[in-house]
Design a protein around this motif. Structure first.
Motif, PDB file in Angstrom:
ATOM      1  N   VAL A   1     -17.544  69.099  50.251  1.00 46.13           N
ATOM      2  CA  VAL A   1     -17.327  68.107  51.312  1.00 46.13           C
ATOM      3  C   VAL A   1     -16.176  67.175  50.927  1.00 46.13           C
ATOM      4  CG1 VAL A   1     -18.387  66.278  52.684  1.00 46.13           C
ATOM      5  CG2 VAL A   1     -19.771  68.192  51.913  1.00 46.13           C
TER       6      VAL A   1
ATOM      7  N   CYS B   1     -12.729  66.441  52.969  1.00 46.22           N
ATOM      8  CA  CYS B   1     -12.272  65.094  53.352  1.00 46.22           C
ATOM      9  C   CYS B   1     -10.842  64.829  52.883  1.00 46.22           C
ATOM     10  CB  CYS B   1     -13.179  64.015  52.761  1.00 46.22           C
ATOM     11  SG  CYS B   1     -14.808  63.989  53.508  1.00 46.22           S
TER      12      CYS B   1
ATOM     13  N   PHE C   1     -22.056  63.297  53.204  1.00 47.09           N
ATOM     14  CA  PHE C   1     -20.782  63.189  53.922  1.00 47.09           C
ATOM     15  C   PHE C   1     -20.145  61.814  53.738  1.00 47.09           C
ATOM     16  CE2 PHE C   1     -22.998  66.602  56.119  1.00 47.09           C
ATOM     17  CZ  PHE C   1     -22.021  67.572  56.113  1.00 47.09           C
TER      18      PHE C   1
END
Ligand code: PFF
Length: 444
Positions: free
Chosen positions: A46, A50, A214
């Motif tokens: 994740v 990003c 997240f």
């Protein structure tokens, strides 16, 4: 007297300074403990997502704002959007600089302590590294003094100015750190039992997914790349006309990610190899929290011949990596005070040092306050700052400026399709992504 605006003197110096800002305790201290907390490989996936979706495009956005305005974080919005409220994005960025310095300096103090303890041989003779770290945490006065030393050191470099202070230090220190990390990664990976640590890092285990992964990974990405608060903007205001903004942002992001991954490899290989109870290792890693680095690394060095030397070198370079980041943080606030309040460097530094010292004392005394500053900057102020920067460049800023900055006024070949795609990311993808992750993190 007003200072003349400076510029970085060379291409290497410019990259070293921007990478020096990005690479710091965020990579080597914060990334591993967030990774442990976020369940290993899933967090890393994740995180990389990003970096690609928000990191690189937003770094370019900050670069083009800084270079086109040649101003500090708030001044850039003043110049490019006179008479609007956009300047608040820059002002809040400057405030984030303060907030981050307020807890980051305390960790910088820890690295100094570990450096001193390494040269005196104290660390090497310790047996219980967890207890060693706790005793530092219990000694508030020592932490405050060390933090103050680091704060003054940073102020000294800022006082010396952009070229002499920031650029020349970064040029020497960054390559050295890189080399040492390579040596340490090899040593850690070849320890008996390192494989489990590497599996934790690189083999996703869906059972470990947390709902906050997240927002945690997004916060880490912003923090690690120094984005969303005008730091890269301020540095780009010292770039020269020839700097390729796209290429530079990709280079800085790659370097930053490699350093974080190397730190992960070093810490998790050692932690898994050096513990005899693999059942509890993950929960121990998580519980290690902010101490993870300071507990596993000395343990690793203990397994190596000449441990005092390795350990001294590592903590020295870590302190230096931290220094190139604190310098960039402090420059954001300094440039703001210099240009918006017409202060001299000296006067600006007096205010900054006093303000950061007060925050630092509270962070050293209270771990609750320390965590509060960490969370509000990385998980709130920086992503929200990034959201507004993205909207500003995507929707408000004259397209001509974007085109001129990205192509260096036509001398670089980036086609119209590329510019359109970039614009689309800033208009829709990045803001929507940040918003969704943010709301999911709050409600999830
Ligand atoms: N990117 C730095 C690190 O990873 O340690 C921390 C940081 C520096 C954050 C500068 C924000 C900033 F403006």
């Amino acid at each position: 007297m007003r200072e003349k605006r400076s510029q970085f003197g060379s291409k290497l110096g410019m990259i070293a300074a921007a990478a020096g800002s990005a690479v710091g305790l965020g990579n080597i201290w914060r990334f591993p403990s967030e990774t442990a907390d976020g369940g290993g490989a899933i967090f890393i996936l994740v995180y990389i997502f990003c970096i690609l979706l928000f990191g690189v495009p937003l770094m370019v956005a900050e670069f083009l704002l800084g270079r086109s305005s040649r101003a500090n974080a708030a001044g850039a919005f003043h110049k490019l959007a006179a008479g609007t409220q956009w300047k608040w994005v820059g002002r809040v960025g400057v405030l984030s600089g303060f907030v981050i310095l307020g807890f980051y300096m305390v960790v910088c103090g820890w690295t100094l302590d570990y450096f001193f303890q390494s040269i005196t041989g104290n660390i090497v003779n310790a047996t219980d590294f967890g207890a060693h770290f706790s005793s530092l945490l219990d000694n508030k006065i020592k932490q405050i003094l060390l933090m103050l030393v680091f704060l003054l050191l940073t102020a000294y470099f800022i006082y010396a100015g952009v070229q002499k202070g920031i650029e020349s230090s970064a040029k020497v220190m960054m390559p050295l750190l890189f080399l040492l990390l390579i040596v340490m990664s090899i040593r850690a990976m070849t320890l008996n039992g390192a494989g489990e640590g590497l599996a934790f890092l690189f083999k996703p285990n869906l059972a470990e997914v947390k709902s906050t992964v997240f927002i945690d990974a997004m916060g880490q990405a912003f923090f690690s790349l120094s984005l969303g608060m005008g730091c890269m903007l301020t540095y780009a205001s010292y770039f020269n006309k020839e700097t390729n903004l796209i290429k530079t942002s990709i280079q800085v992001s790659i370097l930053d990610t490699i350093v974080a991954l190397m730190a992960g490899i070093i810490i998790f290989s050692s932690a898994f190899a050096l513990t005899n109870n693999t059942d509890t290792i993950v929960s121990e890693l998580v519980a290690g929290g902010p101490g993870l680095l300071f507990i596993t690394i000395p343990d690793l060095f203990n397994q190596m011949p000449g441990s005092a030397i390795w350990s001294s070198l590592f903590f020295l370079l870590l302190a230096i990596a931290a220094l190139t980041s604190t310098i960039s943080l402090m420059e954001v606030v300094t440039a703001y005070l210099l240009e918006e309040y017409k202060m001299t460097r000296k006067r600006a530094l007096q205010y900054i040092v006093s303000g950061v010292f007060v925050l630092g004392v509270f962070s050293a005394i209270s771990s609750g306050f320390f965590n509060f500053l960490d969370i509000i900057s990385a998980k709130f102020m920086m992503p929200i700052g990034g959201l507004f920067i993205s909207l500003f460049v995507g929707w408000y800023l004259d397209k001509k400026i974007i085109q001129v900055e990205i192509t260096n006024d036509g001398s670089l070949r980036f086609g119209i399709g590329f510019l359109k795609a970039y614009s689309f990311i800033l208009k829709f993808l990045a803001p929507a992504g940040i918003l969704v992750i943010f709301l999911y993190g709050l409600l999830g």
